[in-house]
Structures are given as structure tokens and as C-alpha cells.
Design an enzyme around this catalytic site. Structure first.
Site, PDB file in Angstrom:
ATOM      1  N   PHE A  63       0.886  -1.169   0.000  1.00 41.56           N
ATOM      2  CA  PHE A  63       0.000   0.000   0.000  1.00 41.56           C
ATOM      3  C   PHE A  63       0.927   1.223   0.000  1.00 41.56           C
ATOM      4  CE2 PHE A  63      -2.807   3.133   1.941  1.00 41.56           C
ATOM      5  CZ  PHE A  63      -4.045   2.808   1.421  1.00 41.56           C
ATOM      6  N   ARG A  98     -12.388  -4.881  -6.917  1.00 42.73           N
ATOM      7  CA  ARG A  98     -12.037  -5.472  -5.634  1.00 42.73           C
ATOM      8  C   ARG A  98     -13.312  -5.689  -4.807  1.00 42.73           C
ATOM      9  NH1 ARG A  98      -8.303  -2.818  -0.994  1.00 42.73           N
ATOM     10  NH2 ARG A  98     -10.201  -1.594  -0.818  1.00 42.73           N
ATOM     11  N   TYR A 132     -10.621   0.779  10.762  1.00 43.84           N
ATOM     12  CA  TYR A 132     -11.853   1.128  10.042  1.00 43.84           C
ATOM     13  C   TYR A 132     -12.194   0.147   8.927  1.00 43.84           C
ATOM     14  CZ  TYR A 132      -8.136   3.473   7.394  1.00 43.84           C
ATOM     15  OH  TYR A 132      -6.975   3.745   6.739  1.00 43.84           O
ATOM     16  N   LYS A 133     -11.377  -0.906   8.736  1.00 47.19           N
ATOM     17  CA  LYS A 133     -11.677  -1.908   7.708  1.00 47.19           C
ATOM     18  C   LYS A 133     -12.461  -3.045   8.366  1.00 47.19           C
ATOM     19  CE  LYS A 133      -7.877  -0.238   4.921  1.00 47.19           C
ATOM     20  NZ  LYS A 133      -6.426  -0.258   4.687  1.00 47.19           N
TER      21      LYS A 133
HETATM   22  C1  LIG Z   1      -5.690   0.945   4.695  1.00 44.11           C
HETATM   23  C2  LIG Z   1      -4.214   0.849   4.768  1.00 44.11           C
HETATM   24  C3  LIG Z   1      -3.450   1.894   5.311  1.00 44.11           C
HETATM   25  C4  LIG Z   1      -4.117   3.154   5.746  1.00 44.11           C
HETATM   26  O1  LIG Z   1      -3.257   4.063   6.309  1.00 44.11           O
HETATM   27  P1  LIG Z   1      -3.871   5.309   7.110  1.00 44.11           P
HETATM   28  O2  LIG Z   1      -2.702   6.017   7.602  1.00 44.11           O
HETATM   29  O3  LIG Z   1      -4.749   4.719   8.188  1.00 44.11           O
HETATM   30  O4  LIG Z   1      -4.696   6.090   6.141  1.00 44.11           O
HETATM   31  C5  LIG Z   1      -2.079   1.709   5.430  1.00 44.11           C
HETATM   32  N1  LIG Z   1      -1.498   0.567   5.015  1.00 44.11           N
HETATM   33  C6  LIG Z   1      -2.200  -0.444   4.473  1.00 44.11           C
HETATM   34  C7  LIG Z   1      -1.521  -1.701   4.057  1.00 44.11           C
HETATM   35  C8  LIG Z   1      -3.577  -0.326   4.324  1.00 44.11           C
HETATM   36  O5  LIG Z   1      -4.278  -1.314   3.774  1.00 44.11           O
END
Ligand SMILES: *Cc1c(COP(=O)(O)O)cnc(C)c1O
Length: 398
Positions: free
Chosen positions: A129, A372, A223-224
Site C-alpha cells: 500500500f 475489488r 476502520y476496515k
Molecule cells: C488501509 C491501509 C493503510 C491506511 O493508512 P492510514 O494512515 O490509516 O490512512 C495503510 N497501510 C495499508 C496496508 C492499508 O491497507
């Protein structure tokens, strides 16, 4: 009724988690985007109303003590702990995932150098990510390390006595591939480096086993699959035996041994509290605490079993309903390599997802060509799965 509709009905009738769906606010939409923003647990609005009106509105400053605001980061960390296989006292909630990746990664390099100075490489999952990669690049620059972006499969091959820290995702956000946390952690340890795992796409969807597999540091969002609400705070895990050596690069006053001593010199608090930084975001944090009530009595193993059954059934329905050659699954077939989502490569995926959403099936589009679909076992039914695949087939066929 088609054979698959009948199967969906039977699977729903036998689903031991079916009743949990009633604890969420849902409508007739098939919601397959809980891996981006989990649905709203029905208990949250009432709790938030109480926090705002009574705790803030009427108790005001007294709530830091009387409503347990001050200790919320570690109290809620202990609620998340069993979901990721951690004993109490190792997780604090607060800040975003991005900020926690920074704390963990710089902290990991410092830990590795305590054991042996001169380690100067950070290995990072190149398919990560984006935020994790950006933060890793900055952490490398700050610590004087070279960043080595590789695929998770290449990690064992690049580890050496120069490796300080390794940042990996448990489940890939795009393909849904589940990486082998036990064996990769063991490989990192074999060269004396420190592991940092990002659990954003696994926590709440499958067993993680942080303690059992000896993970050093871990971060994740809430939040997921944990349904904490938009922007709810993330968490940081620091394994118990590393806590007294964990040297946070963000030593705010909330992590001080004596925060109200207001002393000019910094002395870190004992335990996981060292992961705290500044004043916790109480409104989001207490919404998250209420959201975690849905896990009472829900074994994570049952969640995993249902998740695999949902994704298996979805792949089967797609095979049946979608004309051959229009989509290609990027999600591994093998259960031990699959998270809780299915990613389908498809031409004009952005446009296709818009049409699916218009027809009441909500997933998301990931650049450049991926549809997805996330399956949250607490509230997604087999009937949802069958309908989503059927609507996808109709959308692509028309
Ligand atoms: C959703 C997600 C994030 C989100 O990062 P935030 O700082 O909470 O916005 C980070 N890393 C991964 C792998 C994610 O899936």
C-alpha cells in the site's frame, strides 16, 4: 430458483455467524467494501451520543478520569489484542496507520542496532500500500539506511547481517494475497533483524497469531474489518520483551512515565504506553470501542472459516455467471494464500464498478484494472455473494 440460489440459502441457514449481521446497520445494498470502510455497528450512534452529550457536555474535564478517557488507548488495545493473537498489555490505539508505520519502523531500526550496530538496510514489500512505502523511504533516510524494495517472495533472498528492519503486509491490499507471516518472521529473525507487520487487511478477517509467531512490531487500522468508522485510530503492537528497549521516534508527553509531572526531560513510560504520542482522539476512539462489542463471543477461527467459504462461493458463482474470458482472478486459489477479498482483473474496471454500484453491489476499483470485492464475514451473507456475482455477470454480459 437457480442451483446457486438454493445453495446460498442452505449456506446461510447453516451459518453460525448469521446472527451477527443483525448488529450492523445495513440495507438492501450488497456491501462488499468492508475492507475499505467497515459497516456501522448499530450500537455506535447511541454510544457516541452519550460520549458527546454526557461525558463531554456534562462531565467535561472530569471525563478524563471518570469516563476512562485517559486510559482508552491501552484499554481498547486490549480489546483488539485477542483478535490478533496478542496477550494484553502490548497494543495501544491512536494515530493513523501511516504514523504508526513510522513509529514502528524507526523503532525497529533502533532495536536492531542495539543488538548489533552497523545494520543499514530496511527491506520493504515493493507491492505495498503506497503509504507504507512512502513512510519507509523517509524512515530509511532519517536512520541512514538504504531502502530495499522487493516482493515478499524475494525477502528471504535479500536478508543479511546488514538488514535492520523488514516491513511487510500480511495481506496484499490489491490482490488479496495472504503472505506467510510465520516463516517470513522466522527468516527475519534468523539474520537478527526486526520484523514489522502491517495487519490492515488481515486483522478481523483471519487469525494473525502475533505472540505465537514471535512478531516484533505490528500496526493496523481499525476502520476496515474492525468497523471502527471513518478515520478511526490505528494501533501499534510492541512485543512485551521488547517494550523496555522500544525507543519511539515520536516521544510525546502521553508516552512519558509521568505525563502530568510536566518535566523538561523525557522518561518513557513502561510497557506498551511508549507507543502513545499526544492527546488521544477520544470521539473516534470511543466509537471504535463501541464497534468492538460485535466481537463478543465471536471466535476468529469461525470468521476465517466463513471468509474462505464466502470467497470460494464467490469465485464459483463468478465462474458460473460471468461469460468466459471477461474477468481474471488475481486472488490465490489456495486457502493458505488467500485473505478475505477477491480481486478480479477486468477491462474498463472503473466503469464496470460504477455500473455495479448503480445496481446495488458495492465493491471498489483499484487502479488500473482491478475490481475489488471485500467479504466481511460478520455481515456478508451467501445470498449477497450470489447476487453480487449474478449482477456482475449481467453487467458484463450486457
Ligand atoms: C488501509 C491501509 C493503510 C491506511 O493508512 P492510514 O494512515 O490509516 O490512512 C495503510 N497501510 C495499508 C496496508 C492499508 O491497507
Amino acid at each position: 430458483m437457480s442451483e446457486l440460489t438454493v445453495r446460498a440459502e442452505k449456506l446461510d441457514a447453516a451459518d453460525e455467524l448469521a446472527a451477527v449481521r443483525g448488529e450492523f446497520v445495513l440495507d438492501e445494498v450488497v456491501y462488499l467494501d468492508g475492507n475499505s470502510l467497515g459497516a456501522l455497528p448499530a450500537a455506535v450512534p447511541g454510544r457516541v451520543d452519550d460520549v458527546v452529550r454526557r461525558q463531554w457536555g456534562s462531565l467535561r474535564i472530569r471525563s478524563w478520569d471518570e469516563s476512562g478517557w485517559w486510559t482508552a488507548p491501552e484499554r481498547i488495545g486490549d480489546r483488539i489484542a485477542p483478535l490478533v493473537g496478542a496477550a494484553a498489555g502490548q497494543i495501544v490505539v491512536g494515530d493513523s496507520t501511516s504514523v504508526n508505520v513510522f513509529k514502528a519502523l524507526v523503532g525497529a531500526v533502533r532495536l536492531a542496532r542495539l543488538a548489533r550496530d552497523g545494520r543499514d538496510e530496511i527491506v520493504v514489500d515493493a507491492t505495498t500500500f503506497p503509504t507504507d512505502g512512502y513512510i519507509a523511504e523517509s524512515a530509511a533516510r532519517l536512520t541512514g539506511c538504504t531502502l530495499r524494495p522487493v516482493t515478499p517472495g524475494q525477502v528471504p533472498g535479500v536478508l543479511s547481517d546488514r538488514t535492520a528492519a523488514v516491513l511487510l503486509n500480511h495481506v496484499d491490499y490489491r490482490t488479496g494475497r495472504l503472505h506467510d507471516l510465520p516463516s517470513l518472521t522466522a527468516a527475519v529473525h534468523a539474520v537478527g533483524a526486526v520484523s514489522v507487520w502491517d495487519l490492515c487487511h488481515s486483522a478481523g478477517a483471519l487469525p494473525v497469531g502475533l505472540d505465537r509467531h514471535g512478531v516484533d512490531l505490528a500496526v493496523g487500522c481499525t476502520y476496515k474489518y474492525l468497523n471502527g468508522g471513518p478515520g478511526s485510530p490505528a494501533y501499534l503492537y510492541v512485543r512485551r520483551d521488547l517494550q523496555d528497549r522500544f525507543d519511539s521516534p515520536l516521544p510525546g508527553w502521553n508516552s512519558h512515565a509521568e505525563p502530568f509531572g510536566m518535566r523538561p526531560d523525557y522518561e518513557p513510560a513502561p510497557g506498551a504506553l511508549r507507543g502513545r504520542v499526544g492527546t488521544p482522539d477520544i470521539l473516534s476512539m470511543l466509537a471504535l470501542e463501541a464497534a468492538l462489542d460485535v466481537w463478543d463471543g465471536v471466535p476468529i477461527e469461525a470468521v476465517r472459516a466463513k471468509s474462505l467459504a464466502l470467497t470460494d462461493f464467490f469465485l464459483e458463482c463468478v465462474e458460473e455467471y460471468v461469460p468466459a474470458g471477461l474477468v481474471e482472478s488475481l486472488t490465490p486459489v489456495a486457502h493458505e494464500e488467500r485473505g478475505s477479498q477477491v480481486a478480479l482483473r477486468c477491462a474498463d474496471a472503473g466503469d464496470v464498478m460504477k455500473r455495479l454500484i448503480e445496481r446495488g453491489v458495492v465493491g471498489d476499483f483499484r487502479h488500473p484494472d482491478v475490481l475489488r470485492f471485500g467479504f466481511t464475514p460478520l455481515y456478508v451473507s451467501f445470498a449477497d455473494v450470489e447476487r453480487a456475482a449474478r449482477v456482475l455477470g449481467q453487467t458484463l454480459g450486457s
